[in-house]
Design a protein around this motif. Structure first.
Motif, PDB file in Angstrom:
ATOM      1  N   ASP A   1     -47.468  45.473 -19.319  1.00  0.00           N
ATOM      2  CA  ASP A   1     -47.880  45.019 -17.548  1.00  0.00           C
ATOM      3  C   ASP A   1     -48.072  43.580 -17.955  1.00  0.00           C
ATOM      4  OD1 ASP A   1     -46.055  47.501 -17.344  1.00  0.00           O
ATOM      5  OD2 ASP A   1     -47.708  47.940 -15.803  1.00  0.00           O
ATOM      6  N   LEU A   2     -48.847  43.731 -18.484  1.00  0.00           N
ATOM      7  CA  LEU A   2     -49.566  42.688 -18.738  1.00  0.00           C
ATOM      8  C   LEU A   2     -48.972  41.041 -18.830  1.00  0.00           C
ATOM      9  CD1 LEU A   2     -53.010  41.496 -18.366  1.00  0.00           C
ATOM     10  CD2 LEU A   2     -53.059  41.357 -20.959  1.00  0.00           C
ATOM     11  N   ALA A   3     -48.420  41.619 -19.449  1.00  0.00           N
ATOM     12  CA  ALA A   3     -46.952  40.306 -20.073  1.00  0.00           C
ATOM     13  C   ALA A   3     -46.365  39.845 -19.091  1.00  0.00           C
ATOM     14  CB  ALA A   3     -45.875  40.850 -22.094  1.00  0.00           C
ATOM     15  N   GLN A   4     -45.808  41.251 -18.504  1.00  0.00           N
ATOM     16  CA  GLN A   4     -44.498  40.950 -16.962  1.00  0.00           C
ATOM     17  C   GLN A   4     -45.344  40.130 -16.307  1.00  0.00           C
ATOM     18  OE1 GLN A   4     -43.088  44.678 -15.948  1.00  0.00           O
ATOM     19  NE2 GLN A   4     -41.498  43.854 -14.212  1.00  0.00           N
ATOM     20  N   ALA A   5     -46.907  40.899 -15.811  1.00  0.00           N
ATOM     21  CA  ALA A   5     -47.403  39.530 -15.185  1.00  0.00           C
ATOM     22  C   ALA A   5     -47.814  38.209 -15.154  1.00  0.00           C
ATOM     23  CB  ALA A   5     -48.770  40.774 -14.695  1.00  0.00           C
ATOM     24  N   GLY A   6     -47.806  38.196 -16.497  1.00  0.00           N
ATOM     25  CA  GLY A   6     -48.070  36.708 -16.939  1.00  0.00           C
ATOM     26  C   GLY A   6     -47.045  36.405 -16.507  1.00  0.00           C
ATOM     27  N   ALA A   7     -46.241  36.722 -16.942  1.00  0.00           N
ATOM     28  CA  ALA A   7     -44.698  35.908 -16.978  1.00  0.00           C
ATOM     29  C   ALA A   7     -44.520  35.403 -14.985  1.00  0.00           C
ATOM     30  CB  ALA A   7     -43.368  36.746 -16.977  1.00  0.00           C
ATOM     31  N   LYS A   8     -44.791  35.830 -14.550  1.00  0.00           N
ATOM     32  CA  LYS A   8     -44.842  35.662 -13.202  1.00  0.00           C
ATOM     33  C   LYS A   8     -45.408  35.275 -12.435  1.00  0.00           C
ATOM     34  CE  LYS A   8     -41.718  39.866 -12.375  1.00  0.00           C
ATOM     35  NZ  LYS A   8     -41.350  41.220 -11.784  1.00  0.00           N
ATOM     36  N   LEU A   9     -46.828  34.248 -12.801  1.00  0.00           N
ATOM     37  CA  LEU A   9     -47.309  33.555 -12.543  1.00  0.00           C
ATOM     38  C   LEU A   9     -46.970  31.870 -12.356  1.00  0.00           C
ATOM     39  CD1 LEU A   9     -50.956  34.723 -14.694  1.00  0.00           C
ATOM     40  CD2 LEU A   9     -50.332  34.960 -11.826  1.00  0.00           C
ATOM     41  N   PRO A  10     -47.809  31.083 -11.409  1.00  0.00           N
ATOM     42  CA  PRO A  10     -46.802  30.316 -11.236  1.00  0.00           C
ATOM     43  C   PRO A  10     -47.224  29.326 -12.634  1.00  0.00           C
ATOM     44  CG  PRO A  10     -47.718  31.140  -8.853  1.00  0.00           C
ATOM     45  CD  PRO A  10     -48.523  31.344 -10.624  1.00  0.00           C
ATOM     46  N   GLY A  11     -45.660  28.415 -12.842  1.00  0.00           N
ATOM     47  CA  GLY A  11     -46.182  27.615 -13.725  1.00  0.00           C
ATOM     48  C   GLY A  11     -46.440  28.246 -15.575  1.00  0.00           C
ATOM     49  N   VAL A  12     -46.083  29.729 -15.561  1.00  0.00           N
ATOM     50  CA  VAL A  12     -46.288  30.386 -16.445  1.00  0.00           C
ATOM     51  C   VAL A  12     -44.535  30.214 -17.226  1.00  0.00           C
ATOM     52  CG1 VAL A  12     -46.335  32.300 -18.085  1.00  0.00           C
ATOM     53  CG2 VAL A  12     -48.383  31.449 -15.820  1.00  0.00           C
ATOM     54  N   GLU A  13     -43.428  30.438 -16.557  1.00  0.00           N
ATOM     55  CA  GLU A  13     -41.877  30.816 -17.399  1.00  0.00           C
ATOM     56  C   GLU A  13     -42.002  29.548 -17.516  1.00  0.00           C
ATOM     57  OE1 GLU A  13     -39.558  32.799 -17.699  1.00  0.00           O
ATOM     58  OE2 GLU A  13     -40.546  34.382 -16.137  1.00  0.00           O
ATOM     59  N   ALA A  14     -42.572  27.839 -17.826  1.00  0.00           N
ATOM     60  CA  ALA A  14     -42.089  26.483 -18.101  1.00  0.00           C
ATOM     61  C   ALA A  14     -42.966  26.320 -18.848  1.00  0.00           C
ATOM     62  CB  ALA A  14     -42.678  25.741 -17.106  1.00  0.00           C
ATOM     63  N   ALA A  15     -44.307  27.664 -18.784  1.00  0.00           N
ATOM     64  CA  ALA A  15     -45.136  26.937 -20.170  1.00  0.00           C
ATOM     65  C   ALA A  15     -44.022  27.743 -21.591  1.00  0.00           C
ATOM     66  CB  ALA A  15     -46.343  27.502 -20.081  1.00  0.00           C
ATOM     67  N   ASN A  16     -43.608  29.002 -21.338  1.00  0.00           N
ATOM     68  CA  ASN A  16     -43.277  30.332 -21.711  1.00  0.00           C
ATOM     69  C   ASN A  16     -42.379  29.367 -22.802  1.00  0.00           C
ATOM     70  OD1 ASN A  16     -45.238  31.928 -21.803  1.00  0.00           O
ATOM     71  ND2 ASN A  16     -43.930  33.279 -20.141  1.00  0.00           N
ATOM     72  N   ALA A  17     -41.243  28.882 -21.955  1.00  0.00           N
ATOM     73  CA  ALA A  17     -40.253  27.972 -21.535  1.00  0.00           C
ATOM     74  C   ALA A  17     -40.352  27.136 -22.991  1.00  0.00           C
ATOM     75  CB  ALA A  17     -38.886  27.648 -21.198  1.00  0.00           C
ATOM     76  N   ALA A  18     -41.508  26.381 -22.907  1.00  0.00           N
ATOM     77  CA  ALA A  18     -42.161  24.746 -23.599  1.00  0.00           C
ATOM     78  C   ALA A  18     -42.328  25.380 -24.995  1.00  0.00           C
ATOM     79  CB  ALA A  18     -43.216  24.252 -22.909  1.00  0.00           C
ATOM     80  N   ALA A  19     -43.087  26.247 -24.692  1.00  0.00           N
ATOM     81  CA  ALA A  19     -43.595  27.362 -26.182  1.00  0.00           C
ATOM     82  C   ALA A  19     -42.303  28.027 -27.403  1.00  0.00           C
ATOM     83  CB  ALA A  19     -44.500  28.495 -25.988  1.00  0.00           C
ATOM     84  N   ARG A  20     -41.613  28.236 -26.275  1.00  0.00           N
ATOM     85  CA  ARG A  20     -40.323  28.877 -26.892  1.00  0.00           C
ATOM     86  C   ARG A  20     -39.849  27.886 -27.621  1.00  0.00           C
ATOM     87  NH1 ARG A  20     -39.668  32.775 -23.167  1.00  0.00           N
ATOM     88  NH2 ARG A  20     -38.012  30.865 -21.658  1.00  0.00           N
ATOM     89  N   ARG A  21     -39.800  26.343 -27.160  1.00  0.00           N
ATOM     90  CA  ARG A  21     -38.660  25.239 -27.616  1.00  0.00           C
ATOM     91  C   ARG A  21     -39.245  24.977 -28.608  1.00  0.00           C
ATOM     92  NH1 ARG A  21     -37.921  23.890 -22.341  1.00  0.00           N
ATOM     93  NH2 ARG A  21     -39.465  22.509 -22.105  1.00  0.00           N
TER      94      ARG A  21
END
Length: 463
Positions: free
Chosen positions: A426-446
């Motif tokens: 749940d912590l990961a899911q909530a964090g993924a929906k925070l503003p800017g988190v999706e972009a940061a996660n995508a950048a981290a994956r790249r």
């Protein structure tokens, strides 16, 4: 059941008196002339500290030493001591979640006052009853109500465990499902029988209560158990568990005529549970007001402990109902209140670590369940930041619960482990929906892909 940690040294003759259906019995203290004097104070200390493993062993040793022999001159005193020890042993086993052992011990305790020789001797004692004995009867009768309630709670706990997701009906074959329906019907029949006995015991208690000594009348515990509180509490728990079953009360379809009329829906069972819990709460308030007409500020510490023990159990049950009804915020509040009451009890009893009492395990684990539901609600409503904050708070409470001295085989341990996993997800899911988190996660994956590719190239050119 938490209020059952409070026992009186003389509160042991009740079952025999009621079983006789006769006048007040002469109170007889357990024999103190055995080779080794039973360490009642030590046993009581273990129970209050929540060291139920050692308490169960100590109570069993006392019961073994005091097991009555009919030709013994101390037969009556030994029988009473035996009854006392069994009650404490059963309570400790119940608190450890060992339901089969607790049920067997309580059944053994129930049989003690039914012994024909004990009945005969107690009848003789009753003929010499005096005013002092009369004043002792009310607290003794309260103990019978508690014994009946304990036996009902064991049954309800069996039903609760059967309703956990790990034991869901979807995992049962048709044959197993039919066997489970029959088992639930048997449990409900047993509950009905115990509830009838409870009503009879409380009727006798209610008739005598007003004639008791002031000290007896000033006990919130005595007042509560002479009221409708016990049966309202049991009815509330029962309805909650039936709301979780796909078919409710299996006995409603026991005949063709009953099958024609649909039984209660889950929502109706849940509404009945809430009504019964509200009635139990009202009954407890009335009992407290009767015991303390000058207000709770006038109560002594022991009286306050009596109230808090009962209130903590009630708050836990209310929290479970509210969670099932879709009110995780209200549920969380009830569970935290229960934990606060338990800490206050430990403080009043001057225990060394009031925040580490094992009785806190149950409300804390249930509180985390409510908080996760609350957090999901925040996320679904578009407030992932609040959801994440709630999950972080739940994680801290869960860590506290995991550190409590609770045995590995406790029935709530699997729920604790499940919640630990859910907190992370749940912590990961909530964090993924925070503003800017999706972009940061995508950048981290790249970045990870780039580093992996560089590492692979490096491996190719390595000497």
């Amino acid at each position: 059941m938490l209020w059952l940690l409070r026992f009186r040294p003389h509160a042991v003759l009740l079952g025999a008196c009621i079983a006789l259906g006769g006048p007040v019995c002469q109170a007889v203290e357990p024999a103190e002339t055995t080779a080794k004097t039973p360490d009642w104070a030590g046993l009581e200390s273990l129970l209050r500290a929540g060291d139920y493993e050692l308490a169960a062993t100590a109570a069993d040793e006392i019961a073994t030493a005091l097991k009555p022999k009919r030709r013994d001159p101390d037969f009556v005193a030994q029988s009473i001591g035996f009854f006392r020890a069994l009650m404490r042993q059963g309570l400790a086993e119940f608190r450890l979640g060992r339901l089969d052992a607790a049920a067997a011990t309580f059944e053994q305790a129930r049989r003690v006052p039914r012994d024909p020789e004990l009945k005969r001797l107690l009848a003789a004692e009753a003929r010499g009853a005096n005013a002092k004995v009369a004043n002792l009867l009310v607290p003794l009768e309260v103990d019978l109500v508690e014994l009946l309630l304990l036996r009902m709670l064991v049954i309800l706990e069996r039903l609760r465990l059967a309703n956990l997701p790990s034991a869901a009906a979807a995992a049962r074959s048709p044959v197993e499902e039919e066997a489970f329906r029959k088992q639930v019907a048997d449990w409900l029949d047993d509950l009905d029988g115990l509830a009838k006995s409870d009503s009879e015991a409380r009727k006798s208690l209610e008739e005598r209560l007003d004639k008791a000594a002031p000290a007896v009348l000033a006990s919130p515990r005595n007042r509560a158990f002479a009221s409708r509180f016990p049966l309202s509490l049991v009815a509330g728990i029962r309805s909650l568990e039936l709301s979780r079953l796909p078919w409710g009360d299996p006995r409603s379809a026991a005949n063709t005529a009953a099958e024609a009329a649909p039984g209660r829906t889950a929502g109706e069972w849940l509404a009945e549970s809430r009504r019964q819990m509200a009635d139990a709460s009202a009954a407890l308030d009335e009992a407290i007001a009767a015991a303390a007409p000058g207000g709770t500020a006038t109560l002594k510490p022991d009286q306050t402990v009596e109230i808090l023990l009962i209130q903590s159990e009630l708050r836990i049950r209310e929290g479970e109902v509210l969670l099932a009804a879709g009110d995780p915020s209200g549920s969380r509040q009830r569970f935290m209140q229960a934990a606060e009451y338990l800490e206050k009890i430990a403080t009043l009893r001057k225990l060394p670590q009031p925040k580490s009492h094992p009785d806190l395990f149950r409300p804390l684990v249930l509180c985390v369940d409510a908080m996760l539901a609350e957090a999901r609600g925040h996320v679904e409503k578009g407030d992932p930041a609040q959801g994440r904050q709630t999950i972080v708070a739940a994680s801290a409470i869960l860590a506290r619960a995991a550190d409590l001295p609770v045995p590995d085989d406790h029935p709530l341990r699997p729920q604790l482990l499940s919640l630990q996993k859910l907190v992370g997800e749940d912590l990961a899911q909530a964090g993924a929906k925070l503003p800017g988190v999706e972009a940061a996660n995508a950048a981290a994956r790249r970045m990870r892909r780039t580093l992996n590719a560089a590492a692979a190239s490096s491996d190719l050119v390595a000497p």
